[in-house]
Design an enzyme around this catalytic site. Structure first.
Site, PDB file in Angstrom:
ATOM      1  N   ASP A  33       0.933  -1.783  -0.065  1.00 56.94           N
ATOM      2  CA  ASP A  33      -0.244  -0.634  -0.133  1.00 56.94           C
ATOM      3  C   ASP A  33       1.048   0.987   0.143  1.00 56.94           C
ATOM      4  OD1 ASP A  33      -1.821  -0.084   3.479  1.00 56.94           O
ATOM      5  OD2 ASP A  33       0.617   0.218   3.089  1.00 56.94           O
ATOM      6  N   LYS A  55      -3.120   2.753  -4.960  1.00 60.06           N
ATOM      7  CA  LYS A  55      -3.257   3.651  -6.032  1.00 60.06           C
ATOM      8  C   LYS A  55      -4.000   3.340  -6.774  1.00 60.06           C
ATOM      9  CE  LYS A  55       1.074   6.434  -5.859  1.00 60.06           C
ATOM     10  NZ  LYS A  55       1.637   5.861  -6.556  1.00 60.06           N
ATOM     11  N   MET A 169      -2.175  10.147  10.799  1.00 54.48           N
ATOM     12  CA  MET A 169      -2.895  10.384  10.121  1.00 54.48           C
ATOM     13  C   MET A 169      -4.546  12.067  10.605  1.00 54.48           C
ATOM     14  SD  MET A 169      -5.294   6.671   8.966  1.00 54.48           S
ATOM     15  CE  MET A 169      -5.189   5.877  10.348  1.00 54.48           C
TER      16      MET A 169
HETATM   17  N1  SAH Z   1       0.412   1.087   9.986  1.00 47.11           N
HETATM   18  C1  SAH Z   1       0.963   2.199   9.911  1.00 47.11           C
HETATM   19  C2  SAH Z   1      -0.167   2.731  10.450  1.00 47.11           C
HETATM   20  C3  SAH Z   1      -0.830   3.512   9.503  1.00 47.11           C
HETATM   21  S1  SAH Z   1      -2.270   5.134   8.899  1.00 47.11           S
HETATM   22  C4  SAH Z   1       1.827   2.478  11.040  1.00 47.11           C
HETATM   23  O1  SAH Z   1       2.140   1.505  12.155  1.00 47.11           O
HETATM   24  O2  SAH Z   1       2.892   3.389  10.880  1.00 47.11           O
HETATM   25  C5  SAH Z   1      -0.945   6.483   8.205  1.00 47.11           C
HETATM   26  C6  SAH Z   1      -0.386   7.293   8.444  1.00 47.11           C
HETATM   27  O3  SAH Z   1       1.135   6.924   9.267  1.00 47.11           O
HETATM   28  C7  SAH Z   1       0.373   8.239   8.718  1.00 47.11           C
HETATM   29  O4  SAH Z   1      -1.169   9.087   7.789  1.00 47.11           O
HETATM   30  C8  SAH Z   1       1.128   9.130   9.184  1.00 47.11           C
HETATM   31  O5  SAH Z   1       0.269   9.958  10.396  1.00 47.11           O
HETATM   32  C9  SAH Z   1       1.560   7.842   9.403  1.00 47.11           C
HETATM   33  N2  SAH Z   1       2.742   7.298   8.793  1.00 47.11           N
HETATM   34  C10 SAH Z   1       3.352   6.058   8.193  1.00 47.11           C
HETATM   35  N3  SAH Z   1       4.427   6.775   7.681  1.00 47.11           N
HETATM   36  C11 SAH Z   1       4.913   7.790   7.799  1.00 47.11           C
HETATM   37  C12 SAH Z   1       5.908   8.081   7.864  1.00 47.11           C
HETATM   38  N4  SAH Z   1       6.982   7.633   7.273  1.00 47.11           N
HETATM   39  N5  SAH Z   1       6.307   9.201   8.703  1.00 47.11           N
HETATM   40  C13 SAH Z   1       5.306   9.913   9.233  1.00 47.11           C
HETATM   41  N6  SAH Z   1       3.609   9.533   9.492  1.00 47.11           N
HETATM   42  C14 SAH Z   1       3.825   8.249   8.778  1.00 47.11           C
END
Ligand code: SAH
Length: 491
Positions: A33, A55, A169
């Site tokens: 994803d 996407k 998010m």
């Molecule tokens: N499963 C993921 C979260 C998915 S929800 C986890 O454990 O990280 C998606 C959110 O994760 C984004 O909106 C953002 O808030 C955060 N996120 C994911 N990758 C990120 C990154 N490299 N830097 C900052 N925020 C990130």
């Protein structure tokens, strides 16, 4: 037949777990994803089918039920399916829903945890999520709101916990989040931080208070993905932010290189650089009638020196010996010469010492050095690339040294001109462009439209003069080694 739900971590290549790496190596299909980074996608073997479900038409993600159907279809074909998700698969990633669906359909599954961005963003911003004096808990909250409404968060309950609050998010809702905390009684001066693109070299971090952070984020155009952290521990960031202190932070470099050679990019990333790679050449061993290596090796006793001018040449040469079951002791009478330290290191890996490496790492220096060393009646076996640089052979021939120039591999143009890369080059979107050979310069020149503003970091003089011939601003490394290029960039 199996589906493995795998956490890819927050983006940085080193933050993928070993277990995740192993699972990816045996995958037949990988469904990934939006938050899975390019660095992570690069470790998936070419043989696996990669499906981007982040996407879809109009940039919308593939609907969940379609993803479920796809998982089922591929698993029922008997394939090893990996469902790769950013961060951890159970943290706001609908991992639970996918498992429920697989269980209903009797598909066996496993789950590999990942480093969640919630934790990694704090670590890469120098914010300890808990601290004996300031926070005895931390809480991960989704700020995602359905249908553009305000996020449904019980701020009163959260603020009472007195721990560190981590919102995922939350970019669009940052105003609501901070207002919500303040209305629930949080001190307006509570330290807060937002970390965009955490753990990769484009990471940006902004500090403020719960009252000022929304304005700061908007003024700096912070975009998703980003993590918002609110709590007393954010005040440590200014002191503990080890990541932003890396020597090449905020530098963006295009590395034009041979496929599979990642040493330069890896070293630069380690120093904090944002590296974009442009693989443009492929090394291909000469085979069949195009390869004289076997024929020449039959008379190896006639030679006194074996000469290598690249690490690739060394490895192709020894691979040939292994594949054709030629005993390495047949080389025992030979002295070995290498153009530079990196070539020498490859020779050493085969348990052999080099007898000669010139002080300056280029073909001309190698030739002059050999001219002084080679005795009357001695003959050289030069194992190198087809159409290689003529300096070496010209100088040797002029000095009356007897040699055989044996091409054992060729460099083949092989570049993907993606639209993103072409337009980034047209905008000169880089602080530097790094070239590790003059053929890399030629490849780049096929794409570039203007050269005057390009700062080219080049390995050695030959590469530098190729870049100069296009009018680039050239920074030649002192020695023709990757480490010397890296040093040049750090100056
Ligand atoms: N499963 C993921 C979260 C998915 S929800 C986890 O454990 O990280 C998606 C959110 O994760 C984004 O909106 C953002 O808030 C955060 N996120 C994911 N990758 C990120 C990154 N490299 N830097 C900052 N925020 C990130």
């Amino acid at each position: 037949m199996k589906v493995t739900l795998v956490g890819a971590g927050p983006g940085g290549k080193g933050l993928l777990t070993l277990k995740a790496f192993e699972v990816l190596q045996t995958a037949d299909v990988v469904l990934y994803d939006r938050f899975v980074s390019e660095d992570i996608l690069a470790v998936i073997p070419d043989s696996a089918e990669k499906i981007d479900v982040g996407k879809h038409a109009g940039n919308h993600p593939v609907p969940q039920d379609e993803i479920n159907e796809l998982l089922l279809e591929k698993a029922r074909q008997g394939k090893n399916v990996v469902r790769l998700k950013g961060g951890d698969p159970f943290v706001f990633a609908r991992g639970g829903e996918e498992l429920e669906f697989l269980a209903e359909n009797n598909i066996p599954f496993e789950v590999v945890p990942g480093v969640s961005s919630a934790i990694a963003a704090a670590v890469y911003a120098g914010i300890p999520l808990t601290h004996r004096d300031y926070a005895s808990s931390f809480h991960i909250i989704t700020a995602h709101a359905k249908n553009n409404e305000k996020p449904d968060i019980d701020f009163n309950a959260l603020v009472k916990l007195n721990g560190t609050l981590v919102f995922l998010m939350g970019v669009a809702a940052i105003g609501d989040i901070c207002e919500g905390c303040i209305s629930a009684g949080m001190d307006k001066d509570m330290p807060a931080a937002i970390v965009e693109n955490a753990t990769v070299n484009s990471q940006r971090k902004f500090l403020g208070t719960v009252a000022t952070l929304p304005k700061i984020a908007r003024a700096n155009n912070v975009k998703s993905p980003a993590v918002i952290i609110i709590g007393k521990v954010c005040r440590f960031s200014a002191r503990y932010d080890w990541f932003s202190r890396k020597p090449l932070r905020n530098k963006r470099i295009l590395v034009v290189r041979v496929k599979g050679a990642s040493k330069l990019s890896d070293s630069l990333r380690e120093l904090g650089c944002d590296v974009i790679e442009m693989p443009c050449l492929r090394i291909a061993p000469l085979t069949g009638s195009g390869c004289m290596l076997g024929k020449k090796l039959e008379n190896i006793k006639d030679y006194s020196w074996l000469v290598f001018t690249s690490g690739a040449g060394v490895n192709i040469f020894f691979d040939y010996l292994i594949e054709n079951e030629i005993d390495i002791r047949e080389l025992s009478h030979l002295k070995i010469a290498c153009v530079g330290v990196e070539t020498k290191k490859e020779v050493n890996k085969h348990g052999i010492k080099a007898d000669y490496v010139p002080a300056e790492y280029n073909g001309a220096a190698l030739a002059y050095g050999l001219t002084g060393l080679v005795k009357n009646g001695e003959k050289l076996f030069i194992a190198r690339a087809k159409d290689a640089d003529k300096d070496l052979t010209h100088i040797l021939a002029n000095a009356g040294v007897v040699f055989d120039d044996v091409p054992i591999y060729e460099k083949i143009r092989d570049m993907k001109k993606t639209d993103t890369l072409v337009s980034a080059i047209a905008r000169n979107d880089f602080d530097f462009v790094a070239f590790t050979s003059s053929s890399a310069v030629e490849c780049f020149a096929e794409i570039a439209t203007q050269f005057g503003k390009i700062k080219a970091v080049c390995i050695g003089e030959k590469t530098a003069s190729a870049a100069r011939s296009y009018g680039m601003e050239v920074y030649a490394s002192k020695e023709a080694t990757i480490m010397s290029m890296v040093e040049k960039l750090c100056l």
